[in-house]
Design a protein around this motif. Structure first.
Motif, PDB file in Angstrom:
ATOM      1  N   GLY A  40       0.892  -1.375   0.584  1.00  0.00           N
ATOM      2  CA  GLY A  40      -0.054  -0.297  -0.256  1.00  0.00           C
ATOM      3  C   GLY A  40       0.505   1.166  -0.287  1.00  0.00           C
ATOM      4  N   THR A  41       0.397   2.338  -0.761  1.00  0.00           N
ATOM      5  CA  THR A  41       1.111   3.877  -0.485  1.00  0.00           C
ATOM      6  C   THR A  41       0.041   4.683  -0.567  1.00  0.00           C
ATOM      7  N   GLY A  42      -1.264   4.263   0.282  1.00  0.00           N
ATOM      8  CA  GLY A  42      -1.948   4.775   0.800  1.00  0.00           C
ATOM      9  C   GLY A  42      -3.312   5.605  -0.046  1.00  0.00           C
ATOM     10  N   GLN A  43      -4.044   6.723   0.004  1.00  0.00           N
ATOM     11  CA  GLN A  43      -5.389   7.049  -0.839  1.00  0.00           C
ATOM     12  C   GLN A  43      -4.424   8.048  -2.000  1.00  0.00           C
ATOM     13  N   ILE A  44      -3.666   7.971  -1.912  1.00  0.00           N
ATOM     14  CA  ILE A  44      -2.955   8.803  -3.527  1.00  0.00           C
ATOM     15  C   ILE A  44      -3.117   8.240  -4.482  1.00  0.00           C
ATOM     16  N   ALA A  45      -3.006   6.666  -4.311  1.00  0.00           N
ATOM     17  CA  ALA A  45      -2.933   5.541  -5.278  1.00  0.00           C
ATOM     18  C   ALA A  45      -4.081   6.015  -6.117  1.00  0.00           C
ATOM     19  N   ASP A  46      -5.211   6.097  -5.608  1.00  0.00           N
ATOM     20  CA  ASP A  46      -6.072   6.273  -6.055  1.00  0.00           C
ATOM     21  C   ASP A  46      -6.740   7.866  -6.623  1.00  0.00           C
ATOM     22  N   SER A  47      -5.539   8.378  -7.058  1.00  0.00           N
ATOM     23  CA  SER A  47      -6.229   9.311  -8.186  1.00  0.00           C
ATOM     24  C   SER A  47      -5.054  10.016  -9.313  1.00  0.00           C
ATOM     25  N   GLY A  48      -5.789   9.659 -10.606  1.00  0.00           N
ATOM     26  CA  GLY A  48      -5.721   8.903 -11.737  1.00  0.00           C
ATOM     27  C   GLY A  48      -4.374  10.322 -12.212  1.00  0.00           C
ATOM     28  N   ARG A  49      -4.731  11.402 -11.453  1.00  0.00           N
ATOM     29  CA  ARG A  49      -2.865  11.906 -11.986  1.00  0.00           C
ATOM     30  C   ARG A  49      -3.448  13.710 -11.093  1.00  0.00           C
ATOM     31  N   VAL A  50      -2.123  13.775 -10.800  1.00  0.00           N
ATOM     32  CA  VAL A  50      -1.851  14.281  -9.441  1.00  0.00           C
ATOM     33  C   VAL A  50      -0.882  15.796  -9.785  1.00  0.00           C
ATOM     34  N   ASP A  51      -1.492  16.681 -10.134  1.00  0.00           N
ATOM     35  CA  ASP A  51      -0.735  17.901 -10.986  1.00  0.00           C
ATOM     36  C   ASP A  51      -0.455  19.394  -9.590  1.00  0.00           C
ATOM     37  N   ASN A  52      -0.478  18.556  -8.763  1.00  0.00           N
ATOM     38  CA  ASN A  52       0.559  19.945  -7.382  1.00  0.00           C
ATOM     39  C   ASN A  52       1.188  19.709  -6.918  1.00  0.00           C
ATOM     40  N   TYR A  53       2.254  18.355  -7.066  1.00  0.00           N
ATOM     41  CA  TYR A  53       3.356  17.454  -6.088  1.00  0.00           C
ATOM     42  C   TYR A  53       4.592  18.648  -6.947  1.00  0.00           C
ATOM     43  N   PRO A  54       5.205  20.011  -6.584  1.00  0.00           N
ATOM     44  CA  PRO A  54       6.242  20.029  -7.410  1.00  0.00           C
ATOM     45  C   PRO A  54       7.116  19.669  -7.587  1.00  0.00           C
ATOM     46  N   GLY A  55       6.995  19.970  -9.268  1.00  0.00           N
ATOM     47  CA  GLY A  55       8.191  19.181  -9.392  1.00  0.00           C
ATOM     48  C   GLY A  55       7.856  17.985 -10.670  1.00  0.00           C
ATOM     49  N   LEU A  56       6.880  17.534 -10.489  1.00  0.00           N
ATOM     50  CA  LEU A  56       6.595  16.392 -11.105  1.00  0.00           C
ATOM     51  C   LEU A  56       4.544  16.507 -11.271  1.00  0.00           C
ATOM     52  N   PRO A  57       5.042  17.622 -12.405  1.00  0.00           N
ATOM     53  CA  PRO A  57       2.537  17.970 -12.421  1.00  0.00           C
ATOM     54  C   PRO A  57       2.580  16.948 -13.615  1.00  0.00           C
ATOM     55  N   GLY A  58       1.349  16.589 -13.349  1.00  0.00           N
ATOM     56  CA  GLY A  58       1.004  15.233 -14.085  1.00  0.00           C
ATOM     57  C   GLY A  58       1.457  13.753 -13.797  1.00  0.00           C
ATOM     58  N   VAL A 282      -0.832  15.899  -0.024  1.00  0.00           N
ATOM     59  CA  VAL A 282       0.294  14.491  -0.140  1.00  0.00           C
ATOM     60  C   VAL A 282       1.287  15.328   0.024  1.00  0.00           C
ATOM     61  N   ILE A 283       1.750  17.210  -0.217  1.00  0.00           N
ATOM     62  CA  ILE A 283       2.525  17.746   0.530  1.00  0.00           C
ATOM     63  C   ILE A 283       2.646  18.215   1.881  1.00  0.00           C
ATOM     64  N   THR A 284       1.209  18.490   2.379  1.00  0.00           N
ATOM     65  CA  THR A 284       1.477  18.490   4.330  1.00  0.00           C
ATOM     66  C   THR A 284       1.503  17.015   4.863  1.00  0.00           C
ATOM     67  N   ALA A 285       1.065  16.153   4.116  1.00  0.00           N
ATOM     68  CA  ALA A 285       1.339  14.908   4.813  1.00  0.00           C
ATOM     69  C   ALA A 285       3.391  14.608   4.359  1.00  0.00           C
ATOM     70  N   ALA A 286       4.158  14.374   3.923  1.00  0.00           N
ATOM     71  CA  ALA A 286       5.439  14.314   3.578  1.00  0.00           C
ATOM     72  C   ALA A 286       5.685  15.549   4.792  1.00  0.00           C
ATOM     73  N   ALA A 287       5.720  16.394   4.075  1.00  0.00           N
ATOM     74  CA  ALA A 287       6.723  17.097   5.297  1.00  0.00           C
ATOM     75  C   ALA A 287       6.176  16.784   7.326  1.00  0.00           C
ATOM     76  N   ASP A 288       4.948  16.493   7.641  1.00  0.00           N
ATOM     77  CA  ASP A 288       4.729  15.673   8.735  1.00  0.00           C
ATOM     78  C   ASP A 288       5.417  14.632   8.632  1.00  0.00           C
ATOM     79  N   GLY A 289       5.662  13.746   7.947  1.00  0.00           N
ATOM     80  CA  GLY A 289       6.196  12.647   8.294  1.00  0.00           C
ATOM     81  C   GLY A 289       8.030  12.399   9.108  1.00  0.00           C
TER      82      GLY A 289
END
Ligand SMILES: Cc1cc2nc3c(=O)[nH]c(=O)nc-3n(C[C@H](O)[C@H](O)[C@H](O)COP(=O)(O)OP(=O)(O)OC[C@H]3O[C@@H](n4cnc5c(N)ncnc54)[C@H](O)[C@@H]3O)c2cc1C
Length: 308
Positions: A40-58, A282-289
């Motif tokens: 498992g990699t969490g909820q983000i696996a259910d997202s078809g396209r992530v457009d707001n994670y810096p450096g990795l648009p789309g 994702v970005i705030t979760a990663a920052a928390d981690g």
């Protein structure tokens, strides 16, 4: 002589848990992550396209999660598949009983089990999930630039989502099944003042209609409302049922912790969507981690070997 107790046990391998693992390994801690889903990699696996994670648009959500997990594995994080069922502290160590009876232990715990989005449970909701039906305006709102979106819900997240979408979309329907909103009065007043937000009170959504993607909402009083995007914002449920006895959660079930992740309990940290915070991404979760792992490393360094 038994094996040395690992420094850190992380519950959940979403973006928060995986980032915590990476930072903890780089701080030279021994780290085990327990995750209930297979790889498992969490909820983000259910997202078809992530457009707001810096450096990795789309980037695809599944691929982003795989990259996080691969990075953690490369850093030497060890993974255990299993569902944490009970957590307690005993003789200076944290213990975790998994649902299958195994008991893991560690000097500290980072709890990063995330949340579950509440669903309407109406026809069309599952069928068109990700195809016009969404659960996060900040994630997917930009797909509906200059189009018509509907937000369903009456709490703060619904009204905040409507206000956010009003800056992007041509028109936003804010649909609530009751007369009164639970949201803060100030944001509701703002929504009422927005020219492109139409508020529909006492309106129960009964069905989502579409062909290849969602195209309209049906209400219980038989109105058909054509829309391009639908945002179901009826709240999230933090996965903290197993923490009840530890009394670290607020009235809504979120772990009471600031960005350090520290809680009222020694050696117990909360990270990601599961803690009290304003933006769950994702970005705030990663920052928390990252924060929780670094703080846990610091706290463990101060703890004498005698205590463990
Ligand atoms: C459809 C969708 C699209 C999204 N799109 C975006 C986007 O485009 N951009 C963005 O920034 N954010 C997006 N988000 C939000 C983002 O996915 C979350 O904010 C983020 O995943 C939170 O990370 P987390 O690590 O805190 O929790 P989660 O991702 O929820 O991970 C928690 C993990 O803990 C595991 N777990 C739970 N309980 C236990 C237990 N008892 N024992 C063991 N393991 C357990 C779960 O299986 C899960 O893998 C989206 C969310 C959804 C649902």
């Amino acid at each position: 002589m038994g094996e040395k107790t690992p420094d850190l046990l992380i519950i959940g391998s979403g973006p928060a848990g995986l980032t915590a693992g990476i930072y903890a390994r780089r701080a030279n801690l021994t780290v085990q992550i327990v995750e209930k889903e297979y790889r498992g990699t969490g909820q983000i696996a259910d997202s078809g396209r992530v457009d707001n994670y810096p450096g990795l648009p789309g980037i695809g959500g599944y691929e982003l999660g795989e990259q996080f997990r691969g990075h953690a594995e490369k850093c030497g994080v060890s993974f255990t598949e299993g569902e944490a069922g009970k957590l307690w502290r005993e003789e200076g160590k944290w213990k975790c009983r998994l649902e299958d009876g195994r008991v893991l232990e560690a000097r500290a715990i980072i709890y990063a089990a995330g949340t579950v989005h509440r669903q309407l449970r109406i026809p069309g909701e599952q069928q068109f999930f990700g195809k016009g039906v969404h659960v996060c305006a900040w994630c997917d709102g930009a797909f509906y630039k200059d189009r018509v979106a509907a937000v369903i819900g009456g709490g703060d997240s619904a009204v905040d989502a409507a206000l956010y979408l009003a800056g992007i979309c041509k028109k936003v329907l804010l649909i609530h099944r009751r007369e009164d909103f639970r949201a803060a009065k100030s944001s509701l007043l703002q929504a009422e003042a927005e020219e492109n937000i139409e508020i529909l009170r006492n309106t129960v959504v009964s069905k989502i209609e579409g062909t290849h993607k969602a195209e309209a909402i049906w209400t219980q009083d038989n109105r058909r409302l054509p829309v391009d995007g639908i945002f179901v914002e009826i709240g999230q449920i933090p996965r903290t049922e197993i923490l009840r006895e530890l009394a670290v959660t607020d009235e809504n079930g979120y772990i009471q912790a600031d960005e350090t992740g520290r809680t009222a309990l020694k050696g117990f940290y909360g990270a990601g969507d599961v803690r009290t915070k304003s933006l769950r991404q994702v970005i705030t979760a990663a920052a928390d981690g990252a924060n929780a792992a670094v703080l846990a490393a610091e706290d463990l360094r101060r703890t004498t070997e005698k205590e463990v």
